[in-house]
Design a protein around this motif. Structure first.
Motif, short mmCIF file in Angstrom:
data_model
loop_
_atom_site.label_atom_id
_atom_site.label_comp_id
_atom_site.label_asym_id
_atom_site.label_seq_id
_atom_site.Cartn_x
_atom_site.Cartn_y
_atom_site.Cartn_z
N LYS A 199 12.43 -12.91 -26.98
CA LYS A 199 12.72 -13.85 -25.90
C LYS A 199 12.20 -15.26 -26.16
CE LYS A 199 12.98 -10.32 -22.38
NZ LYS A 199 12.61 -9.90 -21.07
N TRP A 200 11.96 -15.60 -27.41
CA TRP A 200 11.47 -16.95 -27.71
C TRP A 200 12.57 -17.81 -28.34
CZ3 TRP A 200 7.85 -19.56 -25.66
CH2 TRP A 200 7.33 -20.70 -26.28
N ARG A 238 2.72 -29.29 -17.37
CA ARG A 238 1.43 -28.69 -17.01
C ARG A 238 0.41 -29.80 -16.84
NH1 ARG A 238 3.13 -24.91 -21.17
NH2 ARG A 238 3.26 -22.84 -20.27
N SER A 239 -0.39 -29.67 -15.81
CA SER A 239 -1.47 -30.64 -15.67
C SER A 239 -2.56 -30.32 -16.70
CB SER A 239 -2.05 -30.59 -14.26
OG SER A 239 -2.51 -29.29 -13.94
N LYS A 240 -2.73 -29.04 -17.02
CA LYS A 240 -3.69 -28.64 -18.05
C LYS A 240 -3.02 -27.60 -18.94
CE LYS A 240 -8.33 -26.71 -18.58
NZ LYS A 240 -8.90 -27.47 -19.60
N ALA A 241 -2.93 -27.90 -20.21
CA ALA A 241 -2.29 -26.98 -21.16
C ALA A 241 -3.16 -25.74 -21.34
CB ALA A 241 -2.10 -27.68 -22.50
N PRO A 242 -2.53 -24.59 -21.61
CA PRO A 242 -3.33 -23.40 -21.90
C PRO A 242 -4.13 -23.60 -23.19
CG PRO A 242 -1.01 -23.00 -22.35
CD PRO A 242 -1.11 -24.36 -21.72
N THR A 243 -5.18 -22.83 -23.36
CA THR A 243 -5.94 -22.93 -24.60
C THR A 243 -5.04 -22.53 -25.75
OG1 THR A 243 -6.75 -20.66 -24.57
CG2 THR A 243 -8.09 -22.32 -23.39
N GLN A 299 -0.93 -19.00 -27.91
CA GLN A 299 -0.49 -18.21 -29.05
C GLN A 299 -0.17 -16.77 -28.61
OE1 GLN A 299 -3.28 -16.89 -32.15
NE2 GLN A 299 -1.96 -17.96 -33.62
N GLN A 300 -1.02 -16.19 -27.78
CA GLN A 300 -0.78 -14.84 -27.29
C GLN A 300 0.51 -14.78 -26.46
OE1 GLN A 300 -4.32 -13.71 -25.17
NE2 GLN A 300 -5.58 -13.68 -27.01
N HIS A 301 0.71 -15.79 -25.61
CA HIS A 301 1.92 -15.87 -24.79
C HIS A 301 3.17 -15.93 -25.68
CE1 HIS A 301 4.83 -17.29 -21.83
NE2 HIS A 301 5.06 -18.33 -22.61
N VAL A 302 3.14 -16.82 -26.66
CA VAL A 302 4.29 -17.00 -27.55
C VAL A 302 4.54 -15.72 -28.34
CG1 VAL A 302 5.18 -18.27 -29.54
CG2 VAL A 302 4.06 -19.50 -27.68
#
Length: 127
Positions: A104-105, A83-88, A93-96
Motif C-alpha cells: 500500500k505504499w 503535520r505540525s510535528k513530523a514523526p520520529t 520508518q516503521q509506518h512506511v
C-alpha cells in the motif's frame, strides 16, 4: 560539509536505497532510471534521492553527516507533509515499512524491476 556532499555520502553508504521505504533511488536522471526499471518517468521522479535530516533543520537540526540520511523524495515529503510535528525517523520508518509490506505504499507496474532492500534501523535524533 555541504548538504549535497552529505546526501552523496548517505546515498553511497546506503547503497542507493531509501532509508524509509527501502526502494532503489536515483541521483542523475529520472529518464534513465525509468527506462532501466520499466516504469514511467512520472513514477521515477518519486525515487529521486534527497537529503533527509533526522532532526529537522526547522527544529535546529544541523547539516552534518550524522544528521543526514538518503531518502526518496516521496518519503521525505510525506514525513513532513501536513503535520505540525513530523514523526520520529524510526516511527516513520516503521509506518512506511508496514505499508510497503502490505503493498500500500507504491502503485508500480507488475513487470517493473525496481529493487528493494530492508533499510537499516534508524535512530531517533534528539538534536
Amino acid at each position: 560539509m555541504t548538504i549535497k556532499s552529505a546526501r552523496t555520502r548517505a546515498f553511497q553508504s546506503q547503497k542507493g536505497y531509501c532509508c524509509y521505504c527501502g526502494f532503489e533511488m536515483w541521483t542523475d536522471s529520472a529518464e534513465s532510471f525509468a527506462q532501466k526499471h520499466q516504469i514511467s518517468v512520472k513514477q521515477a521522479r518519486h525515487f529521486q534521492c534527497t537529503a533527509e535530516h533526522l532532526h529537522a533543520r526547522k527544529d535546529g537540526g544541523p547539516d552534518t553527516a550524522e544528521n543526514i540520511v538518503a531518502a526518496c523524495i516521496r518519503c521525505n515529503r510525506l514525513r513532513h507533509q501536513k503535520r505540525s510535528k513530523a514523526p520520529t525517523p524510526s516511527e516513520y520508518q516503521q509506518h512506511v515499512q508496514k505499508r510497503v509490506n502490505k503493498g500500500k505504499w507504491w502503485s508500480l507496474p507488475p513487470d517493473c524491476n525496481l529493487s528493494r532492500d530492508r533499510p537499516a534501523k534508524l535512530r531517533n535524533s534528539t538534536g
